[in-house]
Design an enzyme around this catalytic site. Structure first.
Site, PDB file in Angstrom:
ATOM      1  N   ASP A  23       4.590 -39.742  -8.612  1.00 24.33           N
ATOM      2  CA  ASP A  23       5.853 -40.184  -9.472  1.00 24.33           C
ATOM      3  C   ASP A  23       5.337 -40.171 -10.905  1.00 24.33           C
ATOM      4  O   ASP A  23       5.429 -40.441 -11.752  1.00 24.33           O
ATOM      5  CB  ASP A  23       5.406 -41.066  -8.875  1.00 24.33           C
ATOM      6  CG  ASP A  23       6.787 -41.757  -9.123  1.00 24.33           C
ATOM      7  OD1 ASP A  23       8.109 -41.791  -8.816  1.00 24.33           O
ATOM      8  OD2 ASP A  23       7.518 -43.260  -8.573  1.00 24.33           O
ATOM      9  N   ASN A  61      13.476 -43.270  -3.020  1.00 27.70           N
ATOM     10  CA  ASN A  61      12.081 -44.088  -3.799  1.00 27.70           C
ATOM     11  C   ASN A  61      12.093 -45.538  -3.588  1.00 27.70           C
ATOM     12  O   ASN A  61      13.463 -46.104  -3.865  1.00 27.70           O
ATOM     13  CB  ASN A  61      11.992 -43.734  -5.515  1.00 27.70           C
ATOM     14  CG  ASN A  61      11.878 -42.239  -5.481  1.00 27.70           C
ATOM     15  OD1 ASN A  61      12.016 -40.824  -4.499  1.00 27.70           O
ATOM     16  ND2 ASN A  61      11.373 -41.482  -6.473  1.00 27.70           N
TER      17      ASN A  61
END
Ligand code: G3H
Ligand code: 13P
Ligand code: ZN
Length: 310
Positions: free
Chosen positions: A83, A256
């Site tokens: 990420d 997310n």
């Protein structure tokens, strides 16, 4: 043994069947176990994602081995994703370590530098069978202790998105349409720019996967648990679940979530300590926190539509 899958495989099915896959940040064993237990129970594919901060906190090797344990003990499709990789080196390190997907986040640079850096990562990743997410536009909010004020957020330009995807060959693109990182996303009514999302899809192609960062919903019931047991989280506001459900049907394939996991986990620990001041066995307070993560992720899976898609 169940093997890691790439997000590319997951996105293909998600696009065809109009749902999104939750990408959940992992920092420790209990978060990971809660997330995977939810995916298992609802038969949903999952994306486990690791930030630079998580790598620093837990040591990347531990998170990889924990993910391997999750694969060994479950039979749902799981991708392991970096990420917000901020440079080529961190992306390379994760690719070499066996991640199936990485994000190069060069969105803070100008357009040409974002393209150059993204392409460098794409060229390397693709030789190793790893897929790449990039970002164009700038989200407001807090990310790795960097604060971007609302006024400095830049929504993704659809024409530029098309050029960016063509020139970099990135496998998915994170777009800025009004979401933001952290628990304080909106000062007034929550609003996402769905018209912009449609325009981006029309230009990059309906079969091209888009990603939404900063998509926690900051559920009021979970914030209440935190606050009832001593937290001071005031005026927190997230992305309403109906908007995420809508985005999931419009070609957003990855959503997310980190903040909501933190809230759910912490709420139960706060509650436990208030109610059991004499306890000090970590298993006693981590077990309900893990259960709360499972429950939260099950709720997300239902909103994103990925139930029974494993
Ligand atoms: O978007 C950022 C994620 O919430 C990760 O946060 O960098 O504090 O691990 P972190
Ligand atoms: P939230 O802060 O909304 O959970 O966003 C998480 C995220 O975008 C991780 O990359
Ligand atoms: Zn993010």
């Amino acid at each position: 043994m169940n093997k890691l899958v790439t997000t590319k495989e997951l996105f293909k099915k998600a696009l065809a069947e109009k749902y999104a896959i939750g990408a959940f940040n992992i920092n420790n064993m209990e978060l990971l176990q809660g997330i995977v237990a939810a995916g298992e129970e609802l038969r949903s594919p999952l994306i486990l994602q690791v930030s630079a901060g998580a790598r620093k906190y837990a040591n990347s090797k531990y998170l990889i081995k924990l993910s391997e344990a999750a694969l060994e003990t479950s039979n749902i499709p799981i991708a392991l994703h970096l990420d917000h990789g901020e440079d080529f080196e961190i992306c390379k390190s994760c690719i070499d370590d066996g991640f199936s997907s990485v994000m190069i986040d060069a969105s803070k640079f100008d357009f040409e530098e974002n393209i150059r850096l993204t392409k460098e990562v794409v060229d390397y990743a693709h030789t190793k069978g790893v897929v790449v997410e990039a970002e164009l536009g700038k989200l407001a909010g807090i990310e790795d202790a960097v604060v971007v004020e609302n006024a400095n957020a830049i929504y993704t330009d659809p024409e530029k998105a098309k050029e960016f995807v063509d020139r970099t060959g990135c496998d998915s693109l994170a777009v800025a349409i009004g979401t933001s990182h952290g628990a304080y996303k909106f000062k007034t009514e929550p609003k996402l720019d769905f018209e912009r999302l449609i325009k981006i899809k029309e230009l990059v192609g309906w079969e091209y996967p888009l990603v939404l960062h900063g998509s926690s919903s900051v559920p009021a019931d979970i914030v209440k648990i935190c606050n009832d047991f001593g937290a001071t989280i005031a005026d927190a506001k997230g992305v309403p679940e109906d908007m995420l459900a809508q985005a999931s049907k419009m070609g957003v394939t990855k959503i997310n979530v980190d903040t909501d996991l933190r809230l759910a986990f912490t709420g139960q620990i706060r509650k436990f300590f208030m109610e059991n001041p004499a306890e000090f066995d970590p298993r006693k307070y981590l077990a309900p926190a893990r259960d709360a993560v499972k429950e939260l992720v099950m709720r997300k899976i239902k909103v994103f539509g990925s139930e029974n898609k494993a």
